[in-house]
Design an enzyme around this catalytic site. Structure first.
Site, PDB file in Angstrom:
ATOM      1  N   ARG A  54      -8.895  -4.757  -6.203  1.00 43.38           N
ATOM      2  CA  ARG A  54      -9.879  -3.920  -6.621  1.00 43.38           C
ATOM      3  C   ARG A  54     -11.439  -4.100  -5.951  1.00 43.38           C
ATOM      4  O   ARG A  54     -11.847  -2.931  -6.030  1.00 43.38           O
ATOM      5  CB  ARG A  54     -10.059  -4.337  -8.331  1.00 43.38           C
ATOM      6  CG  ARG A  54     -10.861  -3.341  -8.972  1.00 43.38           C
ATOM      7  CD  ARG A  54     -10.887  -1.969  -8.933  1.00 43.38           C
ATOM      8  NE  ARG A  54     -11.396  -1.137  -9.658  1.00 43.38           N
ATOM      9  CZ  ARG A  54     -12.752  -0.762  -9.155  1.00 43.38           C
ATOM     10  NH1 ARG A  54     -13.270  -1.276  -7.950  1.00 43.38           N
ATOM     11  NH2 ARG A  54     -13.646   0.074  -9.930  1.00 43.38           N
ATOM     12  N   LYS A  55     -11.516  -4.925  -5.763  1.00 39.69           N
ATOM     13  CA  LYS A  55     -12.808  -5.191  -4.860  1.00 39.69           C
ATOM     14  C   LYS A  55     -14.129  -4.540  -5.549  1.00 39.69           C
ATOM     15  O   LYS A  55     -14.769  -3.799  -5.439  1.00 39.69           O
ATOM     16  CB  LYS A  55     -12.924  -4.215  -3.473  1.00 39.69           C
ATOM     17  CG  LYS A  55     -11.880  -4.851  -2.571  1.00 39.69           C
ATOM     18  CD  LYS A  55     -12.293  -4.163  -1.070  1.00 39.69           C
ATOM     19  CE  LYS A  55     -11.405  -4.525  -0.155  1.00 39.69           C
ATOM     20  NZ  LYS A  55      -9.889  -4.129  -0.231  1.00 39.69           N
TER      21      LYS A  55
ATOM     22  N   HIS B 106      -2.863  -1.700  -4.727  1.00 45.98           N
ATOM     23  CA  HIS B 106      -3.861  -0.800  -4.674  1.00 45.98           C
ATOM     24  C   HIS B 106      -3.557  -0.170  -6.016  1.00 45.98           C
ATOM     25  O   HIS B 106      -3.058   0.911  -5.675  1.00 45.98           O
ATOM     26  CB  HIS B 106      -4.432  -0.150  -3.702  1.00 45.98           C
ATOM     27  CG  HIS B 106      -5.214  -1.128  -2.417  1.00 45.98           C
ATOM     28  ND1 HIS B 106      -6.384  -1.570  -2.698  1.00 45.98           N
ATOM     29  CD2 HIS B 106      -4.933  -1.484  -1.360  1.00 45.98           C
ATOM     30  CE1 HIS B 106      -6.823  -2.173  -1.655  1.00 45.98           C
ATOM     31  NE2 HIS B 106      -5.923  -2.102  -0.789  1.00 45.98           N
TER      32      HIS B 106
ATOM     33  N   ARG C 126       0.953  -2.809   6.900  1.00 43.32           N
ATOM     34  CA  ARG C 126       1.889  -1.907   7.667  1.00 43.32           C
ATOM     35  C   ARG C 126       2.778  -2.725   8.640  1.00 43.32           C
ATOM     36  O   ARG C 126       3.785  -2.145   9.080  1.00 43.32           O
ATOM     37  CB  ARG C 126       0.668  -0.988   8.309  1.00 43.32           C
ATOM     38  CG  ARG C 126       0.368   0.010   7.463  1.00 43.32           C
ATOM     39  CD  ARG C 126      -0.841   0.792   8.085  1.00 43.32           C
ATOM     40  NE  ARG C 126      -2.075  -0.096   7.930  1.00 43.32           N
ATOM     41  CZ  ARG C 126      -3.181   0.308   8.465  1.00 43.32           C
ATOM     42  NH1 ARG C 126      -3.350   1.500   8.921  1.00 43.32           N
ATOM     43  NH2 ARG C 126      -4.155  -0.567   8.312  1.00 43.32           N
TER      44      ARG C 126
ATOM     45  N   GLY D 230     -17.606  -3.900  -7.573  1.00 40.92           N
ATOM     46  CA  GLY D 230     -18.784  -3.965  -6.856  1.00 40.92           C
ATOM     47  C   GLY D 230     -19.802  -3.343  -7.859  1.00 40.92           C
ATOM     48  O   GLY D 230     -20.127  -2.250  -7.232  1.00 40.92           O
TER      49      GLY D 230
ATOM     50  N   GLY E  70     -22.640  -6.192 -14.115  1.00 31.95           N
ATOM     51  CA  GLY E  70     -21.461  -7.173 -14.875  1.00 31.95           C
ATOM     52  C   GLY E  70     -20.991  -6.332 -16.032  1.00 31.95           C
ATOM     53  O   GLY E  70     -19.639  -6.241 -16.059  1.00 31.95           O
TER      54      GLY E  70
ATOM     55  N   ASP F 102       0.887  -1.182   0.047  1.00 32.82           N
ATOM     56  CA  ASP F 102       0.054   0.013  -0.035  1.00 32.82           C
ATOM     57  C   ASP F 102       0.770   1.125  -0.122  1.00 32.82           C
ATOM     58  O   ASP F 102       0.858   1.974   0.758  1.00 32.82           O
ATOM     59  CB  ASP F 102      -1.028   0.065   1.243  1.00 32.82           C
ATOM     60  CG  ASP F 102      -1.944  -1.286   1.103  1.00 32.82           C
ATOM     61  OD1 ASP F 102      -2.197  -1.782  -0.005  1.00 32.82           O
ATOM     62  OD2 ASP F 102      -2.418  -1.796   2.300  1.00 32.82           O
TER      63      ASP F 102
HETATM   64  P1  BMP Z   1      -2.673  -3.521   6.779  1.00 27.16           P
HETATM   65  O1  BMP Z   1      -1.934  -5.001   7.172  1.00 27.16           O
HETATM   66  O2  BMP Z   1      -1.753  -2.400   6.686  1.00 27.16           O
HETATM   67  O3  BMP Z   1      -3.790  -3.247   8.003  1.00 27.16           O
HETATM   68  O4  BMP Z   1      -3.406  -3.563   5.593  1.00 27.16           O
HETATM   69  C1  BMP Z   1      -4.489  -4.485   5.024  1.00 27.16           C
HETATM   70  C2  BMP Z   1      -4.659  -4.523   3.599  1.00 27.16           C
HETATM   71  O5  BMP Z   1      -5.668  -5.374   3.242  1.00 27.16           O
HETATM   72  C3  BMP Z   1      -5.186  -3.106   2.926  1.00 27.16           C
HETATM   73  O6  BMP Z   1      -4.786  -3.031   1.622  1.00 27.16           O
HETATM   74  C4  BMP Z   1      -6.879  -3.517   2.830  1.00 27.16           C
HETATM   75  O7  BMP Z   1      -7.116  -2.708   1.558  1.00 27.16           O
HETATM   76  C5  BMP Z   1      -6.674  -4.819   2.718  1.00 27.16           C
HETATM   77  N1  BMP Z   1      -7.950  -5.407   3.519  1.00 27.16           N
HETATM   78  C6  BMP Z   1      -8.147  -5.318   4.677  1.00 27.16           C
HETATM   79  O8  BMP Z   1      -7.362  -4.842   5.468  1.00 27.16           O
HETATM   80  N2  BMP Z   1      -9.432  -6.063   5.048  1.00 27.16           N
HETATM   81  C7  BMP Z   1     -10.410  -6.689   4.442  1.00 27.16           C
HETATM   82  O9  BMP Z   1     -11.094  -7.258   4.846  1.00 27.16           O
HETATM   83  C8  BMP Z   1     -10.038  -6.601   2.904  1.00 27.16           C
HETATM   84  C9  BMP Z   1      -8.851  -6.146   2.571  1.00 27.16           C
HETATM   85  O10 BMP Z   1      -8.708  -6.234   1.069  1.00 27.16           O
END
Ligand code: BMP
Length: 349
Positions: free
Chosen positions: A93-94, A63, A320, A96, A99, A39
């Site tokens: 990308r999620k 992302h 992170r 949503g 189609g 990220d």
């Molecule tokens: P981090 O480990 O820094 O919290 O990041 C988590 C990553 O996973 C982010 O890119 C977030 O968009 C993604 N994510 C999430 O944290 N929880 C979900 O349920 C789905 C995700 O895609």
């Protein structure tokens, strides 16, 4: 039943789709069930990160829409690092939408995800049609890609003298514009060697027989797959147990394209289920901060061990936890070891 099966054995199950088998073999060889969530907001940061951490991961999650200068150069360079370091790419990308719209979002526009990411994901809230829509868009993208390659080969200049790449050719499928630069492109579409034995290696790295297995597995140069978001890690998310079940039901109807879920627990309930569970919200708190289990913005964390051993998750997604470390390569290795140890304990290795 697959809860206690090794990734290698799951790869060899007869109905495992090629990309799932590829990933499961890759995990076995690299001894990594770690996905880095990259990220970051610039191409330079993304590439630096992929280079630093690439050896420790099986998958790199992006992302793309947060990268200021995302473009062709980003894609080319990322694909090259993925090829050298042997990891797959997952664009978070999620999707949503209806189609027709997701088809365009997947294949066109400034991101054109289908061209460079083997894996992407979607929400099911628009209804189940989102899955076949993305599946057929992936198939069209593959067809367009193959046509483009053929055209360029027949009209282009003589092939360059550079030798074909020795590593798995299509794990890092030369995608779109990237592929056209390559001198050799395999377009075979049969996958027949999934059941070959593979010997795990003591250290991450690809050499010898397992690499051959991967190379043959990856003989289709443009494998694409989808994950459904069945659960989220964030506090108060609205994906109910009924919704989760609907995701599983839809996934079962498209086992050739939906290879797993983003979820907080394994969702394999039927004997035929061999879905791969990808789990975000994972961190190893730094010493002295064991009580901190969130980010103040809804994210909730658990340890790799809780996820893999406690809930049967397969791939842990860490952002992170690694990005903020002073030495990111070293921290990624620490996560890899933790998650892999939990997996080994789960399968009794
Ligand atoms: P981090 O480990 O820094 O919290 O990041 C988590 C990553 O996973 C982010 O890119 C977030 O968009 C993604 N994510 C999430 O944290 N929880 C979900 O349920 C789905 C995700 O895609």
């Amino acid at each position: 039943a697959v809860w206690t099966m090794s990734f290698k054995d799951r790869a060899a199950l007869p109905n495992t789709p090629p990309l799932a088998a590829y990933l499961l073999y890759l995990m076995t060889i690299k001894q990594s069930n770690l996905c880095l969530s990259a990220d970051v907001t610039s191409t330079a940061e993304l590439l630096a990160l992929a280079t630093e951490v690439g050896d420790s991961i099986c998958l790199l999650k992006t992302h793309a829409d947060i990268i200021d200068d995302f473009g062709d150069r980003t894609v080319r360079a990322l694909r090259e690092i993925a090829r050298q370091k042997n990891f797959l790419v997952f664009e978070d990308r999620k999707f949503g939408d209806i189609g027709s719209t997701v088809q365009k979002q997947y294949t066109a526009g400034p991101l054109a995800i289908a061209k460079w990411a083997e894996i992407t994901n979607a929400h099911l809230f628009p209804g189940p049609a989102i899955v076949p829509a993305l599946k057929s868009a992936a198939a069209s993208a593959i067809a367009a890609y193959n046509t483009t390659v053929h055209t360029e080969i027949s009209v282009g200049p003589p092939a360059s003298p550079s030798p074909p790449s020795p590593s798995p050719p299509s794990s890092s499928p030369p995608a779109g514009p990237v592929g056209r630069k390559q001198s050799t492109v395999s377009i075979s579409t049969t996958i027949s060697t999934r059941t070959e034995p593979i010997s795990p290696q003591p250290t991450p790295g690809l050499a010898g027989e397992p690499a051959d297995v991967l190379a043959r597995l990856g003989a289709t140069p443009y494998l694409r797959a989808l994950l459904l978001l069945a659960e989220m890690s964030s506090e108060g998310h609205m994906l109910t147990p009924e919704y989760r079940e609907a995701c599983v039901k839809t996934a079962r109807e498209h086992r050739d394209f939906v290879i797993g879920f983003v979820a907080q627990r394994a969702l394999n309930a039927e004997p035929a289920d061999n879905f791969i569970t990808f789990t975000p919200g994972v961190s190893l708190p730094p010493p002295g901060q064991e009580g901190v289990r969130g980010d103040g913005l809804g994210q909730q964390y658990e340890t790799p061990r809780d996820a893999v051993l406690g809930r049967g998750c397969d791939v842990v997604i860490v952002g992170r936890g690694i990005l903020r470390a002073e030495d990111r390569a070293k921290e990624a290795e620490r996560y890899r070891r933790e998650a892999w140890r939990a997996y080994e304990e789960r399968v009794g290795a």
